[in-house]
Design an enzyme around this catalytic site. Sequence first.
Site, PDB file in Angstrom:
ATOM      1  CD1 TRP A 118      -5.119  16.447 -22.162  1.00 17.22           C
ATOM      2  CD2 TRP A 118      -7.026  15.267 -22.068  1.00 17.22           C
ATOM      3  NE1 TRP A 118      -5.773  16.761 -20.982  1.00 17.22           N
ATOM      4  CE2 TRP A 118      -6.928  16.062 -20.908  1.00 17.22           C
ATOM      5  CE3 TRP A 118      -8.134  14.436 -22.235  1.00 17.22           C
ATOM      6  CZ2 TRP A 118      -7.920  16.056 -19.916  1.00 17.22           C
ATOM      7  CZ3 TRP A 118      -9.106  14.428 -21.251  1.00 17.22           C
ATOM      8  CH2 TRP A 118      -8.988  15.228 -20.111  1.00 17.22           C
ATOM      9  CG  ASP A 187      -7.309  18.231 -28.541  1.00 18.09           C
ATOM     10  OD1 ASP A 187      -7.601  19.420 -28.273  1.00 18.09           O
ATOM     11  OD2 ASP A 187      -7.357  17.314 -27.703  1.00 18.09           O
ATOM     12  CE  LYS A 211      -7.734  22.181 -20.563  1.00 14.01           C
ATOM     13  NZ  LYS A 211      -7.795  20.835 -21.141  1.00 14.01           N
TER      14      LYS A 211
HETATM   15  C1  LIG Z   1      -8.342  19.658 -21.412  1.00 10.45           C
HETATM   16  C2  LIG Z   1      -8.096  18.938 -22.671  1.00 10.45           C
HETATM   17  C3  LIG Z   1      -9.027  18.054 -23.227  1.00 10.45           C
HETATM   18  C4  LIG Z   1     -10.313  17.693 -22.524  1.00 10.45           C
HETATM   19  O1  LIG Z   1     -11.286  18.606 -22.860  1.00 10.45           O
HETATM   20  P1  LIG Z   1     -12.808  18.355 -22.408  1.00 10.45           P
HETATM   21  O2  LIG Z   1     -13.465  19.623 -22.856  1.00 10.45           O
HETATM   22  O3  LIG Z   1     -12.784  18.197 -20.921  1.00 10.45           O
HETATM   23  O4  LIG Z   1     -13.302  17.155 -23.098  1.00 10.45           O
HETATM   24  C5  LIG Z   1      -8.742  17.475 -24.439  1.00 10.45           C
HETATM   25  N1  LIG Z   1      -7.588  17.739 -25.086  1.00 10.45           N
HETATM   26  C6  LIG Z   1      -6.666  18.575 -24.574  1.00 10.45           C
HETATM   27  C7  LIG Z   1      -5.425  18.828 -25.323  1.00 10.45           C
HETATM   28  C8  LIG Z   1      -6.892  19.187 -23.350  1.00 10.45           C
HETATM   29  O5  LIG Z   1      -5.962  20.008 -22.838  1.00 10.45           O
END
Ligand SMILES: *Cc1c(COP(=O)(O)O)cnc(C)c1O
Length: 376
Positions: A118, A187, A211
């Site tokens: 990611w 993030d 999540k």
């Molecule tokens: C799931 C995830 C993403 C992707 O998120 P989207 O909402 O699908 O763009 C980005 N970063 C991390 C750490 C993730 O676990």
Amino acid sequence: MPHAVSAVPEPPATPSVGRVYNFSAGPAAMPESVLGQLREEMFDLFGTGIGLLEQSHRGAAYDRLLAEAFQAVDACSGLGDEWATLFLPGGSMQQFSLMAMNFVPKDGWVAFADTGLWAHKGEHETSCVRRVRKAFDGTACRYDHVPADGEISDCSGAAYLSYCSNNTVEGTQFARPPRVAAPLFCDATSDIFSREYDLAAHDLVFASGQKNLGASGITMVLVRRSLLERADRSLPPMLSYAHFARTESRPNTPPTFGVRVIGLMAKWIADHGGPAAFGPRNRAKAAHIYASIDRSGGFYRPSMRADCRSDMSISFQLPSDALVDRFVAESEREGLCGLRGHREWGGIRACVYNAFPAKGCELLATFMDEFARRNG
Ligand SMILES: *Cc1c(COP(=O)(O)O)cnc(C)c1O
């Protein structure tokens, strides 16, 4: 007499009849009490006779819903008035270009800690609009750990360092935010509000919904107001974080359902003791699965270093692809679902976010012990 310990309710340890243990990375398991409340609100929100999806985003019911969401997020984040909470349509991946457009001058650059799939994709998104420099290159160690401060190269002069607190695919997690000579952007999509973590060490933290926050297609951004004041004012308003802050995240029709879900998820976390109470719970949940890995005598092969193991996403390989298929099929028959690893990483992955019921981790560990005995 001993002091009364304030009673924090524990989350349910098992799903109700008819539901399974859902280890999905996202969209992921949600608290059943939140699902139940959403089911009722879908038909009638706050006794208005109008359902959640039918409410005007300019009406009094939505005013209340939004106030509740901000309040619940504040209760979880512990951040004060110097911070703004934004709800943006779109996912986490969209933030990488938005952050760069908002906060990086045309001749500036972003430092990146490349700690996993990611983060790597985020770096690419960022590089489409601004210059990036790798401050840590995790490809060299096949993403087996997250860097200590000393492994991150000098970030002075960068607009910010972008890093990912929990690497959802590889199963590594930062124990604490890195200390660097640049503003820190995180993030936190896959571990927001899952433990005590120094959010105030950052300038911006974001997490999309699917999540620990519930619904996909929406992202919560926590950002310092002082940063918003320095943001690029020439952007189209719909791409401007400052514009979303000024308009209470409703410059146009917002994703009202997603905002409600984040509000209810954050309230559920706060009502169950907040991130500080979830930290030890999540540690104990993950420990069952790591213990099974450790006693398997090398049958289960985690690719991460033991000191960087994530409490949210537990990832490991098996001796063969055929065994992965068998593991997935047999675990599913026992009501342990969603365990196949990310399509670009393979193996098995158990995501055990806040709402994942604790008993499922014990059952998975028992299943793993038996599977290793039969196939090892
Ligand atoms: C799931 C995830 C993403 C992707 O998120 P989207 O909402 O699908 O763009 C980005 N970063 C991390 C750490 C993730 O676990």
